[in-house]
Design a protein around this motif. Structure first.
Motif, PDB file in Angstrom:
ATOM      1  N   TYR A 152       0.855  -1.191   0.000  1.00  0.00           N
ATOM      2  CA  TYR A 152       0.000   0.000   0.000  1.00  0.00           C
ATOM      3  C   TYR A 152       0.895   1.247   0.000  1.00  0.00           C
ATOM      4  CZ  TYR A 152      -3.359  -3.466   1.611  1.00  0.00           C
ATOM      5  OH  TYR A 152      -4.124  -4.590   1.723  1.00  0.00           O
ATOM      6  N   THR A 153       0.605   2.160  -0.922  1.00  0.00           N
ATOM      7  CA  THR A 153       1.437   3.378  -0.985  1.00  0.00           C
ATOM      8  C   THR A 153       1.266   4.232   0.274  1.00  0.00           C
ATOM      9  OG1 THR A 153      -0.328   4.362  -2.276  1.00  0.00           O
ATOM     10  CG2 THR A 153       1.605   3.642  -3.504  1.00  0.00           C
ATOM     11  N   SER A 154       0.152   4.008   0.972  1.00  0.00           N
ATOM     12  CA  SER A 154      -0.061   4.798   2.207  1.00  0.00           C
ATOM     13  C   SER A 154       1.064   4.561   3.219  1.00  0.00           C
ATOM     14  CB  SER A 154      -1.405   4.438   2.829  1.00  0.00           C
ATOM     15  OG  SER A 154      -1.425   3.077   3.177  1.00  0.00           O
ATOM     16  N   GLU A 155       1.692   3.387   3.139  1.00  0.00           N
ATOM     17  CA  GLU A 155       2.802   3.109   4.061  1.00  0.00           C
ATOM     18  C   GLU A 155       3.976   4.038   3.792  1.00  0.00           C
ATOM     19  OE1 GLU A 155       3.710  -1.033   3.642  1.00  0.00           O
ATOM     20  OE2 GLU A 155       1.906  -1.669   4.697  1.00  0.00           O
ATOM     21  N   ILE A 156       4.199   4.318   2.514  1.00  0.00           N
ATOM     22  CA  ILE A 156       5.285   5.241   2.149  1.00  0.00           C
ATOM     23  C   ILE A 156       4.951   6.631   2.693  1.00  0.00           C
ATOM     24  CG2 ILE A 156       6.552   6.336   0.227  1.00  0.00           C
ATOM     25  CD1 ILE A 156       7.072   3.453   0.010  1.00  0.00           C
ATOM     26  N   TRP A 157       3.712   7.066   2.463  1.00  0.00           N
ATOM     27  CA  TRP A 157       3.313   8.402   2.932  1.00  0.00           C
ATOM     28  C   TRP A 157       3.406   8.506   4.453  1.00  0.00           C
ATOM     29  CZ3 TRP A 157       3.847  11.906  -0.350  1.00  0.00           C
ATOM     30  CH2 TRP A 157       3.522  11.702  -1.699  1.00  0.00           C
ATOM     31  N   TYR A 158       3.065   7.407   5.125  1.00  0.00           N
ATOM     32  CA  TYR A 158       3.165   7.382   6.586  1.00  0.00           C
ATOM     33  C   TYR A 158       4.624   7.589   7.010  1.00  0.00           C
ATOM     34  CZ  TYR A 158       4.033   4.772  10.944  1.00  0.00           C
ATOM     35  OH  TYR A 158       4.488   4.381  12.170  1.00  0.00           O
ATOM     36  N   ALA A 159       5.526   6.877   6.344  1.00  0.00           N
ATOM     37  CA  ALA A 159       6.950   6.991   6.692  1.00  0.00           C
ATOM     38  C   ALA A 159       7.472   8.396   6.396  1.00  0.00           C
ATOM     39  CB  ALA A 159       7.766   5.959   5.914  1.00  0.00           C
ATOM     40  N   LEU A 160       7.051   8.956   5.255  1.00  0.00           N
ATOM     41  CA  LEU A 160       7.543  10.288   4.890  1.00  0.00           C
ATOM     42  C   LEU A 160       6.984  11.361   5.824  1.00  0.00           C
ATOM     43  CD1 LEU A 160       7.491  10.170   0.976  1.00  0.00           C
ATOM     44  CD2 LEU A 160       9.339   9.604   2.548  1.00  0.00           C
ATOM     45  N   THR A 161       5.716  11.186   6.216  1.00  0.00           N
ATOM     46  CA  THR A 161       5.114  12.152   7.165  1.00  0.00           C
ATOM     47  C   THR A 161       5.889  12.136   8.475  1.00  0.00           C
ATOM     48  OG1 THR A 161       2.977  11.666   6.186  1.00  0.00           O
ATOM     49  CG2 THR A 161       2.939  12.823   8.289  1.00  0.00           C
ATOM     50  N   LYS A 162       6.212  10.919   8.931  1.00  0.00           N
ATOM     51  CA  LYS A 162       6.985  10.824  10.176  1.00  0.00           C
ATOM     52  C   LYS A 162       8.326  11.538  10.017  1.00  0.00           C
ATOM     53  CE  LYS A 162       7.254   6.372  11.193  1.00  0.00           C
ATOM     54  NZ  LYS A 162       7.533   5.169  12.007  1.00  0.00           N
ATOM     55  N   MET A 163       8.955  11.324   8.856  1.00  0.00           N
ATOM     56  CA  MET A 163      10.287  11.905   8.638  1.00  0.00           C
ATOM     57  C   MET A 163      10.238  13.430   8.648  1.00  0.00           C
ATOM     58  SD  MET A 163      13.250  10.972   8.647  1.00  0.00           S
ATOM     59  CE  MET A 163      14.771  10.432   7.946  1.00  0.00           C
TER      60      MET A 163
END
Lengths: 247, 252
Positions: free
Chosen positions: A183-194
């Motif tokens: 799920y691409t949402s996982e990438i967005w989650y990681a980037l938001t955290k970063m």
């Protein structure tokens, strides 16, 4: 306890000064580009080395731990991807960057404080907090997510590499695992955290340096304090964001 | 003109400046002298606004600086130049970038105009070939001269110098003193210098203020200082063997 609230108050006041209107935008653009090079580009090597080895080690660990006829081999690739995207590339890389970039910022600004360079800026009528700290915050908030993406790619690549080199699993199964339930949402989650981590690493380290006083010992202390406080805030922030974004 | 009226400054309950009133004239070199820890750096930093005074007022010409808000102070600070003890040049910038910084931030001049001004200021302090050097590549005297160039680049009306000769050999100190003196006369600046250097006192001290244990103990000119009967001032001025011999000759 009172000192914690006092520090939080001073931090908020400093941030208010940092985000006040800059004197001249053109100067800030130049400084942002310089800071991107100093804080972002110069961290690529460290991020790459750590990511490739952790990616490889995670793959090896998974292959050993999940060795069972009931667990399909592609799960190793899947698990490696999840570890790298969800936690390593953002949280662990942020902790590493807190050590490298955080201590760099705190010691740079702390040295400027004790050698009166900040006073010199204030005498000129420059908002020293904004001039020194804002470009660093903008540079890291913009650049660190790219480091996270880079870390994901290198780490997952490292896992594939170790699968090929050691033959511990079929590399094609590894690739199948990478594609499984993605799920691409996982990438967005990681980037938001970063983005949050980048802000806290830079602002907390700058705060520690900005209020350093005395001599080189104090600068060293400010640098250590920057790493410790940034790391703690990253862990708390990680927990809060995971709760908010993943549940 | 810069005037301090009854200023008091304390740190952690310890009074460092005790009811100091003094006036520094325009177009002359005003010197603040005193022993280490006497409060002269606190006085200088209070005058320039780096320390807020607990009581009293500071006037820049007719403007009461100590009651101004941040924005109004910022406007005055564009007329202020300061030379710090260690130079305080930005380590990450070259000499030319350091000198150009105030122009970049506060003027709308073209790049050519700014560079022309930078070249003029660096030429004025005899640093024509140091444009691209970083502060770490400069000698102590060059750092001070670069700091002077940065301080005068905006044509300041007020110049503050915190021990401009510290760490310099006697010959370089004379060069720095003469430079500050000439600039003061050339641009009719109110210059305030904080110093220990008795050579500076004798050479350029048109007005001298002696600070002793946080109090203004004596004021006068370099002509008056040798004939003062103030015990603490004499102890300070004639502390060195050289000065004692000189005083012996004066008495004879």
């Amino acid at each position: 306890m009172f000192r914690i609230f006092e520090s939080i108050g001073r931090y908020v006041l400093l941030m208010q000064k940092v985000f006040s209107r800059p004197e001249k935008m053109q100067i800030y653009y130049t400084r942002i580009v310089r800071e991107m090079e100093a804080l972002g580009l110069n961290s690529i090597g460290l991020t790459a080395i750590i990511s490739v080895f952790i990616g490889s080690a995670v793959t090896l660990q998974m292959a050993i731990t999940l060795e069972s006829p009931f667990i399909p081999q592609f799960m190793i690739g899947y698990a490696t991807r999840e570890v790298m995207i969800l936690e390593f590339s953002s949280t662990v890389v942020a902790l590493i960057l807190a050590g490298k970039v955080g201590s760099n910022i705190a010691s740079e600004i702390g040295t400027m404080r004790i050698t009166e360079q900040i006073d010199a800026l204030e005498i000129m009528g420059v908002n020293s907090a904004s001039y020194l700290i804002l470009p660093k915050i903008v540079a890291t908030v913009f650049f660190f997510p790219f480091l996270a993406i880079f870390s994901m790619l290198i780490g997952i690549g490292g896992g594939y590499g170790i699968a090929v080199i050691t033959g511990i699993m079929n590399p094609m199964e590894y690739i199948d695992g990478l594609k499984y339930c993605f799920y691409t949402s996982e990438i967005w989650y990681a980037l938001t955290k970063m983005v949050f981590f980048a802000f806290f690493i830079t602002s907390i380290s700058a705060y520690c340096g900005y209020y350093a006083k005395g001599n080189s010992l104090e600068v060293g202390r400010a640098s250590t304090q920057a790493v410790v406080v940034s790391s703690i805030v990253i862990m708390i922030c990680n927990l809060v964001l995971t709760q908010l974004l993943r549940t | 003109m810069i005037k301090a009226v009854n200023i008091i400054k304390s740190f952690d309950g310890r009074t460092v400046l005790n009811d100091v009133s003094v006036e520094f004239g325009t177009g002359q070199c005003n010197l603040i002298i005193g022993r280490s820890g006497s409060g002269k750096t606190v006085l200088l930093k209070s005058l320039v606004g780096l320390h807020d005074v607990d009581e009293g007022a500071i006037y820049y010409d007719d403007i009461c600086y100590s009651t101004l808000d941040f924005r109004a102070r910022k406007a005055i600070r564009k007329d202020v130049g300061m030379i710090f003890q260690g130079g305080a040049l930005l380590d990450a910038s070259t000499v030319a970038e350091n000198v150009k910084l105030p122009l970049d931030l506060f003027t709308d001049q073209s790049e050519e105009e700014k560079m022309e001004r930078v070249n003029y200021c660096l030429h004025r302090v005899n640093l024509d070939h140091a444009h691209n050097l970083y502060p770490s590549e400069l000698s102590g005297g060059m750092v001070k001269r670069a700091a002077i160039a940065r301080a005068i680049v905006m044509n300041p009306r007020y110049l503050f110098c915190d021990e401009p000769n510290s760490g310099l050999d006697p010959q370089t100190s004379i060069v720095i003193d003469n430079l500050i003196h000439d600039i003061t006369k050339e641009y009719n600046i109110t210059t305030i210098i904080n110093t220990h250097d008795m050579n500076s006192v004798m050479e350029i001290g048109e007005k001298i203020v002696f600070i002793y244990e946080g109090n203004k103990w004596w004021e006068g000119s370099n002509q008056d200082i040798l004939h003062s009967d103030n015990q603490e001032l004499n102890d300070f001025v004639f502390a060195s063997a050289m000065a004692k011999r000189a005083k012996g000759n004066i008495v004879k």
